[in-house]
Design a protein around this motif. Structure first.
Motif, PDB file in Angstrom:
ATOM      1  N   ARG A 209       0.856  -1.315   0.038  1.00  0.00           N
ATOM      2  CA  ARG A 209      -0.104  -0.125   0.077  1.00  0.00           C
ATOM      3  C   ARG A 209       0.828   1.274  -0.121  1.00  0.00           C
ATOM      4  N   ASP A 234      -5.455  -1.973  -6.907  1.00  0.00           N
ATOM      5  CA  ASP A 234      -4.481  -0.810  -6.582  1.00  0.00           C
ATOM      6  C   ASP A 234      -3.076  -1.259  -6.691  1.00  0.00           C
ATOM      7  N   SER A 235      -3.046  -2.525  -6.466  1.00  0.00           N
ATOM      8  CA  SER A 235      -1.464  -2.869  -6.384  1.00  0.00           C
ATOM      9  C   SER A 235      -1.259  -4.519  -6.587  1.00  0.00           C
TER      10      SER A 235
END
Lengths: 257, 257
Positions: A209, A234-235
């Motif tokens: 994150r 997101d990742s």
């Protein structure tokens, strides 16, 4: 045959679940036939080696297993630390999940010649989950510990929102004489000295994150991202991202340098 | 406020740890704020949603947590299954580790447009560890279930000891009109019909030791390997291997097709 749970070796194995105990003793535990075989193949002699049924009553060995999988053999080994050297190595920053650290150690063993270098905030690579996830690669390629600034080579930072894609940045970093300086300038945050073609490259990966801290991003010779599909997450998992970066570096270095 | 451990919703959450219960009910559990938020973002309405302190006494919610991490919120959702469609999808064969299945679902969500398609012998993607490892991607991109033969598209099999490297095989499969037929012939087990350029590609990944069965290898349009460094491990983590394959396919398809 050990028949008492008060046996000193069993008590030591149990205590080595704790990082403080591993740090104080410099020892760690590997559970299971595969890991013990990997240690032997890499030339590591155990400090303690207990086989269920031969050396210890099976239920007593189960009681000290950290993985709860009923290991039939448990070995205790002395930790080793590598020097941070290699044509390509992997630097991990604040990767707190031990499974990710172990998986990254395995991926680096497969995909590059240098060790995994652990920066601040990483899980102990000699904890039980990390050792297990390394699938024995921790014996073949023990990790290193060093601040990024002390590791020789060009630094390629993987970041979620960076300027160039991984393939471009890797090409810029490793291309050397095959590429023009203008390409290097466009894709790299700094100008990589063209005389350094073939110099070591250190891939830097941060937590899933938070990513890499600004100080590492600004100090890196190139910053790259792995393109994520529209609407995607997101990742990536940190070990997955590291492995993709090492794969790209390995392919480019084999092809271009 | 639920104050009894005999509450029916708590009992159902507890029972859903078991695959048999998940299969029978078609439900599954997601633990933690991040997963519940991912479900909401993807438009999934929970069948049950319990927040510690609001809906249930915190210690009672802890008791039914499958992950032992003291979740403050637990949701129960109805399983969904996608159709096996996409320009690039990932087929998993006998990946028994739920963490790997979940990590592969997350990687596919990031790196391709098709779902993860589960073949025989895979861990339940709706088990607690798989859901956790997907980091919410299971809601955005639910997996599919289908025999490989029923999935449209060219099949690229990842194998430990195969004939061409991943980059070569991917280039052969997706290059189409940019490559000559001789390249396709050299790198592909079969001749991929050049009229199929741009057709779907299915990346096939097997278990870490056993790899893919002979029937899949012989039926694949191309077989590839990820080069492993000399002295490296026997294999990569299955989810890591899948992600590298998807990354390579994504780059090639973006560049060449």
């Amino acid at each position: 045959m050990i028949t008492s749970r008060d046996n000193q070796q069993l008590r030591q194995i149990h205590k080595l679940r704790r990082k403080r105990e591993r740090d104080a003793s410099g020892l760690f535990v590997a559970e299971g036939e595969d890991l013990v075989a990997a240690a032997e193949a890499a030339g590591w002699a155990p400090e303690i080696l207990l086989r269920a049924g031969d050396d210890v009553e099976p239920e007593l060995l189960d009681r000290v297993s950290a993985l709860g999988s009923g290991s039939r053999v448990i070995g205790v080994y002395r930790q080793r630390w590598s020097e941070p050297r290699g044509a390509v190595s992997l630097y991990l920053h604040a990767i707190g999940d031990p499974g990710n650290v172990g998986t990254a150690i395995r991926a680096a063993h497969a995909l590059c010649d240098g060790p995994v270098i652990l920066g601040p905030g990483c899980a102990d690579p000699y904890g039980p989950k990390a050792v297990r996830a390394s699938m024995g690669s921790i014996f073949a390629r023990p990790p290193a510990r060093a601040p990024l600034a002390e590791i020789p080579g060009a630094k390629l930072a993987l970041d979620g929102g960076a300027e160039s894609t991984l393939a471009e940045a890797v090409a810029a970093l490793v291309a050397g004489a095959h590429e023009s300086m203008s390409t290097l300038r466009r894709n790299s945050r700094r100008n990589v000295d063209i005389d350094d073609a073939g110099a070591p490259v250190v891939l830097c990966v941060g937590a899933e994150r938070d990513g890499l801290p600004a100080a590492i991003l600004s100090a890196a010779d190139a910053v790259a991202r792995i393109p994520i599909a529209p609407g995607g997450p997101d990742s990536l998992n940190a070990a997955v991202a590291a492995a993709i970066g090492l794969y790209e570096l390995g392919n480019r270095m084999a092809a271009d340098v």
